[in-house]
Scaffold this motif. Structure first.
Motif, short mmCIF file in Angstrom:
data_model
loop_
_atom_site.label_atom_id
_atom_site.label_comp_id
_atom_site.label_asym_id
_atom_site.label_seq_id
_atom_site.Cartn_x
_atom_site.Cartn_y
_atom_site.Cartn_z
N ASN A 42 1.52 -8.38 5.22
CA ASN A 42 2.17 -7.09 5.41
C ASN A 42 1.22 -5.92 5.14
OD1 ASN A 42 4.66 -8.80 3.78
ND2 ASN A 42 5.00 -8.07 5.86
N LEU A 43 0.05 -6.21 4.66
CA LEU A 43 -0.88 -5.16 4.23
C LEU A 43 -2.10 -5.00 5.14
CD1 LEU A 43 -0.76 -5.89 0.41
CD2 LEU A 43 0.39 -4.05 1.63
N ILE A 44 -2.15 -5.72 6.24
CA ILE A 44 -3.29 -5.62 7.16
C ILE A 44 -3.14 -4.31 7.93
CG2 ILE A 44 -4.50 -6.66 9.09
CD1 ILE A 44 -3.24 -9.35 8.19
N HIS B 195 12.46 -2.31 -1.69
CA HIS B 195 11.56 -2.52 -2.83
C HIS B 195 11.00 -3.94 -2.93
CE1 HIS B 195 12.56 1.49 -4.11
NE2 HIS B 195 13.84 1.18 -4.03
N LYS B 196 11.01 -4.68 -1.83
CA LYS B 196 10.39 -6.02 -1.82
C LYS B 196 8.88 -5.84 -1.85
CE LYS B 196 10.17 -10.37 0.70
NZ LYS B 196 8.78 -10.59 0.91
N LYS B 197 8.23 -6.60 -2.73
CA LYS B 197 6.78 -6.56 -2.82
C LYS B 197 6.19 -7.07 -1.50
CE LYS B 197 6.53 -5.86 -7.43
NZ LYS B 197 6.76 -4.52 -7.78
N SER C 116 2.09 -2.91 -3.64
CA SER C 116 2.83 -2.15 -2.63
C SER C 116 4.17 -2.82 -2.37
CB SER C 116 2.02 -2.09 -1.33
OG SER C 116 0.84 -1.37 -1.51
N GLN C 117 5.16 -1.98 -2.04
CA GLN C 117 6.50 -2.49 -1.79
C GLN C 117 7.18 -1.63 -0.73
OE1 GLN C 117 8.54 -2.23 -5.51
NE2 GLN C 117 8.34 -0.03 -5.67
N CYS C 118 8.23 -2.19 -0.13
CA CYS C 118 9.03 -1.46 0.85
C CYS C 118 9.70 -0.28 0.15
CB CYS C 118 10.08 -2.39 1.47
SG CYS C 118 11.26 -1.54 2.55
N SER D 238 -2.09 8.76 -1.47
CA SER D 238 -1.40 10.05 -1.30
C SER D 238 0.10 9.90 -1.52
CB SER D 238 -1.67 10.62 0.09
OG SER D 238 -1.12 9.81 1.11
N TYR D 239 0.67 8.81 -1.07
CA TYR D 239 2.11 8.57 -1.26
C TYR D 239 2.44 8.42 -2.74
CZ TYR D 239 6.74 6.49 -1.01
OH TYR D 239 8.07 6.23 -1.19
N ARG D 240 1.66 7.60 -3.42
CA ARG D 240 1.95 7.35 -4.84
C ARG D 240 1.68 8.57 -5.71
NH1 ARG D 240 0.15 1.07 -5.76
NH2 ARG D 240 1.44 0.25 -4.07
#
Length: 84
Positions: free
Chosen positions: A51-53, A44-46, A38-40, A25-27
């Protein structure tokens, strides 16, 4: 015992679906690339695997980016929890 295992896997599946739905939905709203990593949204750090759990990474990082310490929206874990 087997029912507990099934419930556990259904919760994991729901959390994963919630994470995917939030990302999608965000993208789609921002016109971003659907298949990129995904990134901040701030620095914009990958994002790495830890970080994805769903939900747990938000809690471990105390709701902040591990790189720039920018606050992460509460909407991400809330959507993940509701889909679980």
């Amino acid at each position: 015992m087997q029912q507990n295992i099934q419930i556990f896997f259904l919760i994991i599946l729901g959390l994963s679906f919630g994470s995917f739905a939030t990302m999608a939905s965000y993208r789609l709203a921002k016109g971003g690339n659907f298949f990129s990593r995904s990134q901040c949204v701030n620095c914009h750090k990958k994002l790495g695997i830890f970080n994805l759990i769903p939900v747990f990474s938000y809690l471990f990082q105390k709701g902040k980016c591990s790189n720039c310490s920018q606050k992460i929206s509460i909407r991400y874990p809330v959507i993940e929890i509701f889909t679980a």
